[in-house]
Write an enzyme that holds these catalytic residues in place. Structure first.
Site, short mmCIF file in Angstrom:
data_model
loop_
_atom_site.label_atom_id
_atom_site.label_comp_id
_atom_site.label_asym_id
_atom_site.label_seq_id
_atom_site.Cartn_x
_atom_site.Cartn_y
_atom_site.Cartn_z
N ARG A 1 -1.93 -6.12 -8.14
CA ARG A 1 -0.81 -7.04 -7.90
C ARG A 1 -0.72 -7.94 -9.02
NH1 ARG A 1 -2.89 -8.23 -2.03
NH2 ARG A 1 -4.71 -8.28 -3.44
N SER B 1 -2.68 -7.49 3.28
CA SER B 1 -2.71 -7.46 4.79
C SER B 1 -3.08 -8.74 5.39
CB SER B 1 -3.91 -6.51 5.07
OG SER B 1 -3.70 -5.12 4.29
N HIS C 1 0.95 -1.22 -0.18
CA HIS C 1 -0.01 0.16 -0.01
C HIS C 1 0.78 1.42 0.10
CE1 HIS C 1 -3.01 -2.81 2.43
NE2 HIS C 1 -3.40 -2.56 1.34
N LYS D 1 -15.52 -7.44 7.11
CA LYS D 1 -14.57 -8.23 7.68
C LYS D 1 -14.31 -8.06 9.18
CE LYS D 1 -12.04 -7.91 3.39
NZ LYS D 1 -10.98 -7.04 2.65
O1 PNS Z 1 -8.37 -3.05 0.89
P1 PNS Z 1 -9.74 -3.63 0.02
O2 PNS Z 1 -10.76 -4.38 1.14
O3 PNS Z 1 -9.55 -4.47 -1.06
O4 PNS Z 1 -10.65 -2.39 -0.05
C1 PNS Z 1 -12.03 -2.46 -0.90
C2 PNS Z 1 -12.40 -1.31 -1.00
C3 PNS Z 1 -12.66 -0.44 0.01
C4 PNS Z 1 -11.84 -0.53 -2.28
C5 PNS Z 1 -14.01 -1.50 -1.81
O5 PNS Z 1 -14.59 -2.40 -0.67
C6 PNS Z 1 -14.89 -0.34 -1.60
O6 PNS Z 1 -14.74 0.41 -2.53
N1 PNS Z 1 -15.97 -0.32 -0.74
C7 PNS Z 1 -16.89 0.74 -0.63
C8 PNS Z 1 -18.27 0.38 -1.50
C9 PNS Z 1 -18.37 0.57 -2.83
O7 PNS Z 1 -18.24 1.64 -3.29
N2 PNS Z 1 -18.26 -0.96 -3.57
C10 PNS Z 1 -18.17 -0.62 -5.04
C11 PNS Z 1 -19.19 -0.53 -5.80
S1 PNS Z 1 -20.23 -1.82 -5.66
#
Ligand code: PNS
Length: 159
Positions: A91, A129, A18, A42
């Protein structure tokens, strides 16, 4: 018009992967918001406030970033802070399908916000993570995966 981007994630905790994306994307924008997801399904190891504090420590030398938390849709917080660009780290090919779906969903929700994918540094291409937490839980060395301050905080949580 200022050029603002948002880099969202769970950051539980942030890893060198990150931090590499943050360090490489911040110079490309006037301002980069690092946005920590609040209502993740989670069960997190670190609270949102702790994750923000860890990110703050690890990015103290970068002056055009601001760390925030958000709940609900990413495109809404992007619009609220004036970000026209969502930064995502890619990645491996295994990330692609999910990220592609999210990018298309976000584009459908708000066509004014673009998703930009940044490839990770090869050293971090396997890093997550969850992997860091699993290694730490099982007594493995994580010093090559996270900054020292974060390694200490993980140790405090787990031992
Ligand atoms: O580090 P992560 O857990 O892969 O991050 C995921 C994240 C936070 C980028 C994703 O879950 C997200 O954008 N969540 C907010 C809800 C949302 O807008 N989802 C996408 C449209 S359906």
């Amino acid at each position: 018009m200022s050029n603002i981007a948002i880099y969202p994630g769970s950051f539980d905790p942030c890893t060198n992967g990150h931090l590499d994306i943050i360090a490489r994307s911040a110079p490309l924008f006037d301002k980069l918001y690092v946005a920590v997801l609040k209502n993740s399904d989670k069960k997190p190891l670190f609270s949102v406030d702790e994750r923000i504090a860890l990110l703050g420590k690890a990015t103290a030398e970068i002056d055009n970033i601001e760390i925030i938390s958000f709940g609900g849709l990413l495109v809404n917080i992007a619009e609220q802070v004036g970000a026209r660009v969502i930064i995502k780290g890619l990645r491996a090919m295994s990330d692609f399908e999910y990220e592609f779906q999210m990018a298309l969903a976000n584009k459908g929700l708000n066509p004014n916000v673009e998703t930009l994918f940044m490839t990770t540094n090869t050293d971090n291409s396997f890093l997550s993570s969850s992997l860091v937490k699993e290694i730490a839980r099982n007594g493995g060395k994580i010093s090559q995966f996270v900054p020292e301050a974060i390694e200490e905080e993980i140790a405090k949580k787990l031992y």
